[in-house]
Write a protein that holds these residues in place. Sequence first.
Motif, PDB file in Angstrom:
ATOM      1  N   SER A  19       0.825  -1.217   0.000  1.00  0.00           N
ATOM      2  CA  SER A  19       0.000   0.000   0.000  1.00  0.00           C
ATOM      3  C   SER A  19       0.854   1.260   0.000  1.00  0.00           C
ATOM      4  O   SER A  19       0.609   2.193  -0.776  1.00  0.00           O
ATOM      5  N   ALA A  20       1.871   1.298   0.856  1.00  0.00           N
ATOM      6  CA  ALA A  20       2.702   2.495   0.981  1.00  0.00           C
ATOM      7  C   ALA A  20       3.440   2.809  -0.319  1.00  0.00           C
ATOM      8  O   ALA A  20       3.564   3.974  -0.709  1.00  0.00           O
ATOM      9  N   GLU A  23       0.879   4.015  -3.007  1.00  0.00           N
ATOM     10  CA  GLU A  23       0.446   5.366  -2.613  1.00  0.00           C
ATOM     11  C   GLU A  23       1.531   6.392  -2.909  1.00  0.00           C
ATOM     12  O   GLU A  23       1.241   7.536  -3.277  1.00  0.00           O
ATOM     13  N   GLY A  24       2.795   5.977  -2.742  1.00  0.00           N
ATOM     14  CA  GLY A  24       3.903   6.884  -3.003  1.00  0.00           C
ATOM     15  C   GLY A  24       3.974   7.350  -4.443  1.00  0.00           C
ATOM     16  O   GLY A  24       4.528   8.414  -4.731  1.00  0.00           O
ATOM     17  N   LYS A  26       1.498   8.323  -6.183  1.00  0.00           N
ATOM     18  CA  LYS A  26       0.525   9.408  -6.375  1.00  0.00           C
ATOM     19  C   LYS A  26      -0.103   9.286  -7.773  1.00  0.00           C
ATOM     20  O   LYS A  26      -0.046  10.188  -8.608  1.00  0.00           O
ATOM     21  N   HIS A  43       2.542  -5.585  -7.007  1.00  0.00           N
ATOM     22  CA  HIS A  43       2.581  -4.135  -7.161  1.00  0.00           C
ATOM     23  C   HIS A  43       1.956  -3.704  -8.488  1.00  0.00           C
ATOM     24  O   HIS A  43       1.202  -2.733  -8.550  1.00  0.00           O
ATOM     25  N   HIS A  46      -1.897  -3.680  -8.417  1.00  0.00           N
ATOM     26  CA  HIS A  46      -2.471  -2.570  -7.656  1.00  0.00           C
ATOM     27  C   HIS A  46      -2.339  -1.245  -8.402  1.00  0.00           C
ATOM     28  O   HIS A  46      -3.192  -0.375  -8.270  1.00  0.00           O
ATOM     29  N   GLN A  50      -5.744   1.232 -10.259  1.00  0.00           N
ATOM     30  CA  GLN A  50      -5.971   2.666 -10.076  1.00  0.00           C
ATOM     31  C   GLN A  50      -5.888   3.456 -11.373  1.00  0.00           C
ATOM     32  O   GLN A  50      -6.140   4.662 -11.381  1.00  0.00           O
TER      33      GLN A  50
END
Length: 317
Positions: A19-20, A23-24, A26, A43, A46, A50
Amino acid sequence: MLYFCGMETESYHIPVLLSASVEGLKIRQDGTYVDVTLGGGGHSRHILQQLGPKGRLFSFDQDADAIARCARERDDVCLGERWTLIRSNFRYLKNWMRYYGVEAIDGLLADLGVSSHHFDDGSRGFSFRSDAPLDMRMNQQGGLTAADVLQTYGVEQLTSLFRLYGELRQARRLAEAVVKARERQAITTTGQLAELFRPILGREHEKKDLARAFQALRIEVNHEMDALSAMLQAATDVLRPGGRLVVISYHSLEDRLVKNVMKSGSVDGTATQDAIFGHALSPLRPVGKPITPASDELETNPRSRSAKLRVAERLDV
């Protein structure tokens, strides 16, 4: 349970700081992103989840097994032209972006080191937990194996790689032991190597130091530090202003290069100077502090124990 392209990623590779790291990036729905370490695909999947219809993801891996597993089936998330698999070393990032007509990317993610699959698959020779041929090549199509290195390198070369890549104080003794032992019999298996090194390393730190010795050979076989340096420099060049560079490292050698690039723009830590005022100029700006796995991830994923996540943003310079 995560599924990627019709497979259970937990049986192949468990992604670290999932997740981190995503999210990094962006992520923008219409952006272009690169995952230079596909592995089990956690990875990449995910990131794809998005992205919108106009978004694109390029995923790199030089391991034929990883590519084959992910290309075998494509689920509803992977279908379409948004996702491109590239079987290549990530050091050739810029060449491949040019090949696909991509002038700039919005983010790049790298999960360095070795996938959990490689450690679990004893036949590849990455681990001393099972007796197997000393291969250690990520790309098995060519290049020296670990056995070749042990058979052909001299004492000074072996000492250097064990000291530099394994940070082992017994580096010279290990090198001398290899050269002496191979005069009697070639060292071709992980079991032979482990047995040769154990008396030198001692029992107190045996497992940790054996892991470092194997790490040193793996780095040498795959030219990992050179490849990482080339990829980080290429990533800096192809990121558009505002784009994110996200890297998960697992040992101090990797982390030092990543930190240098994110702070100065170069792997040796030397920043370009402003011609007028002499101020240090860097094309990247570190975002936040380094992130390490939480206790629950440490318990469920042993590979995450030494992981460190760094994020940087490309400046408009």
